[in-house]
Design an enzyme around this catalytic site. Structure first.
Site, PDB file in Angstrom:
ATOM      1  N   HIS A 130      44.218  32.455  51.004  1.00  0.00           N
ATOM      2  CA  HIS A 130      44.081  33.069  49.685  1.00  0.00           C
ATOM      3  C   HIS A 130      43.698  34.370  49.918  1.00  0.00           C
ATOM      4  CE1 HIS A 130      42.260  32.893  45.567  1.00  0.00           C
ATOM      5  NE2 HIS A 130      41.641  33.853  46.108  1.00  0.00           N
ATOM      6  N   GLU A 131      42.543  34.724  50.633  1.00  0.00           N
ATOM      7  CA  GLU A 131      42.393  36.014  50.822  1.00  0.00           C
ATOM      8  C   GLU A 131      43.220  36.983  51.682  1.00  0.00           C
ATOM      9  OE1 GLU A 131      39.704  36.840  49.423  1.00  0.00           O
ATOM     10  OE2 GLU A 131      38.777  35.016  49.132  1.00  0.00           O
ATOM     11  N   HIS A 146      45.358  38.414  48.745  1.00  0.00           N
ATOM     12  CA  HIS A 146      44.766  39.577  48.397  1.00  0.00           C
ATOM     13  C   HIS A 146      44.905  40.691  49.188  1.00  0.00           C
ATOM     14  CE1 HIS A 146      42.659  37.912  45.032  1.00  0.00           C
ATOM     15  NE2 HIS A 146      41.939  36.944  45.666  1.00  0.00           N
ATOM     16  N   GLU A 154      44.736  38.260  41.646  1.00  0.00           N
ATOM     17  CA  GLU A 154      44.480  36.733  41.921  1.00  0.00           C
ATOM     18  C   GLU A 154      45.880  36.059  41.931  1.00  0.00           C
ATOM     19  OE1 GLU A 154      41.753  35.974  42.720  1.00  0.00           O
ATOM     20  OE2 GLU A 154      42.089  33.707  43.135  1.00  0.00           O
TER      21      GLU A 154
HETATM   22 ZN    ZN Z   1      40.917  35.357  44.931  1.00  0.00          ZN
END
Ligand code: ZN
Length: 496
Positions: A260-261, A264, A290
């Site tokens: 997830h990170e 980003h 996001e």
């Molecule tokens: Zn996030």
């Protein structure tokens, strides 16, 4: 040919941005390295840096430069930079320096109060800080001309162009299809086994997730990953800082929070380094940010093709732990759906219900329908209604998230917005890139990254959230794509 005035403006923006990156680094350090007794000193350091930043970013010489450039014919790139510089300059000059300093001190104090309150599951320890944050959030909105609808100001800050009413419309449409879908999946007799996630050594988890995130395209020569209480991604295109956390009995938590990170991080690293400090080198907003993290975490890394490549690698890293676990068991565990009181531990299906809950509560706090003192009970009641469960204690309810301690109101809706946009981008990418998932099965994710780089990342803030989605997908933001994706992925698994 760039005019001297434009060059002078960019230089000033870049100086402020560089100091801002130091503040960001200090914030990262606070969550990764700071000794528990050093919080007061850090608050003093942050207050001075915030004051210096405010001075640079609100320098009186910027106003005449902006006025001159606004009256000049500019290239389209220059127009983007000047338009956003004006927006930010107006926002900052309308906030008094004393207010900015006070807010920086409060942020640091409130963070430590929240961490302690959560540890003791004692909301009363955090309540006065939350009260103060809410008061300052209303004051800030009023300084910027939002006397009546303070919540809209905070939503717009995270997702340019969005309002509380627009989000309410999207969420109520989503809720209509999502609640029955969640019930259908939870009522299924098919349940994921997760009992085999025991004793996964942290070191092996760490090297596995480094391999995965490198393969997805994260550049570790200008970024790193460390351990923190709450996973996050900070920094910019030149130095991207991600965090994760490890549990020996929950390897998927560190893996998927890292992926997830990384989503980003890939967005940050895909922004133009040479445009750093201007709007052309900055992310659109949190919803688009996001969408990037969710796309890599969910559509990509929870998919069959991703695991076709990575399952053998995972088994190599954890041979004894995964002995006797079938591929189907593993894939179902990766896509497990259960009700969990904790948002960050929730699966991607029920997660959105947690966001709808927070949006409802924030809306009521800002409209003063709800008082801070009544928040823990309101949380429990509404959680039962929307998510379908009541948390046993405040540490698993109202105290679970870091956001409100930092005064980040209007931030939560971006997560759900990101899920919708992520799914919408996914279907667009699948059409644009034939046989994309067969690349994934070979461990090659470069075509998708390249597509995101040229359709999303390279634009910086050139387009607002809704504009960018429309430009790339040809349609307005809609929950329909997320519902389609969730049905396509989860119904065959649970309701085959
Ligand atoms: Zn996030």
């Amino acid at each position: 040919m760039m005019s001297p005035s434009y060059q002078s403006l960019v230089k000033k923006l870049q100086r402020a941005n560089t100091l801002g990156s130091v503040i960001g680094l200090m914030g990262w350090d606070e969550q990764v390295n700071l000794p528990s007794g050093s919080g007061k000193r850090r608050a003093e350091q942050m207050a001075i840096l915030a004051e210096l930043y405010h001075n640079l970013a609100t320098d009186a010489s910027i106003e005449p430069l902006l006025q001159e450039l606004e009256a000049t014919e500019l290239t389209s790139d220059e127009q983007v930079v000047v338009r956003h510089a004006r927006k930010e300059y107006d926002r900052l000059t309308k906030l008094p320096a004393a207010f900015v300093t006070e807010k920086a001190v409060l942020e640091s104090q409130a963070y430590h109060a929240w961490a302690e309150a959560r540890e003791k599951s004692d909301f009363t320890h955090f309540a006065p800080y939350l009260e103060k944050q809410l008061k300052m959030a209303n004051e800030e909105a009023a300084f910027l001309g939002y006397q009546q609808n303070a919540y809209d100001y905070h939503i717009d800050r995270h997702d340019p162009g969005m309002t509380s009413a627009a989000i309410e419309g999207l969420f109520s449409e989503l809720k209509k299809d999502l609640i029955p879908l969640v019930r259908q999946i939870l009522d299924s007799p098919i349940k994921a086994r997760i009992d085999f996630f025991k004793g996964f050594p942290v070191e092996s988890q760490e090297s596995f997730l480094k391999e995965v995130t490198t393969r997805l395209g994260f550049d570790y020569t200008r970024g790193r990953i460390d351990v923190a209480l709450h996973p996050f991604c900070a920094g910019d295109a030149a130095d991207t800082r991600m965090t994760t956390r490890f549990h020996e009995d929950n390897p998927l938590d560190s893996l998927f929070s890292s992926v997830h990170e990384t989503g980003h991080g890939l967005y940050e690293q895909g922004l133009l380094v040479e445009a750093l400090g201007t709007a052309l080198g900055e992310a659109v907003g949190m919803g688009i940010h996001e969408s990037q993290s969710r796309l890599w975490e969910n559509q990509v890394a929870r998919g069959k093709a991703f695991w076709k490549y990575h399952e053998p690698k995972l088994r190599e890293s954890f041979p004894s732990q995964l002995e006797g676990v079938t591929s189907d068991d593993l894939y179902l565990a990766i896509n497990a759906v259960t009700l969990n009181p904790i948002r960050v531990d929730s699966d991607e299906v029920t997660y959105n219900l947690h966001i709808i809950l927070r949006f409802e509560l924030e809306k009521r706090l800002f409209s003063q329908e709800l008082k801070v003192a009544d928040l823990p009970n309101a949380w429990k009641e509404l959680s039962k209604e929307i998510v379908g469960l009541t948390p046993e204690k405040d540490a698993e309810g109202v105290l679970q998230d870091v956001h409100w301690s930092g005064g980040a109101f209007g931030y939560f809706p971006s997560y759900c917005l990101g899920n919708m946009i992520g799914a919408q981008l996914w279907y667009t990418a699948l059409e644009a890139l034939p046989n994309l998932e067969s690349d994934f099965a070979q461990g090659d994710f470069s075509r998708l990254l390249k597509w995101l780089r040229s359709n999303i990342h390279c634009h910086g803030k050139r387009y607002d959230t809704g504009e960018l989605v429309k430009k790339v997908t040809g349609a307005e933001i809609s929950p329909a794509y997320l519902i389609r994706y969730l049905k396509e992925r989860y119904l065959p698994l649970y309701c085959g």
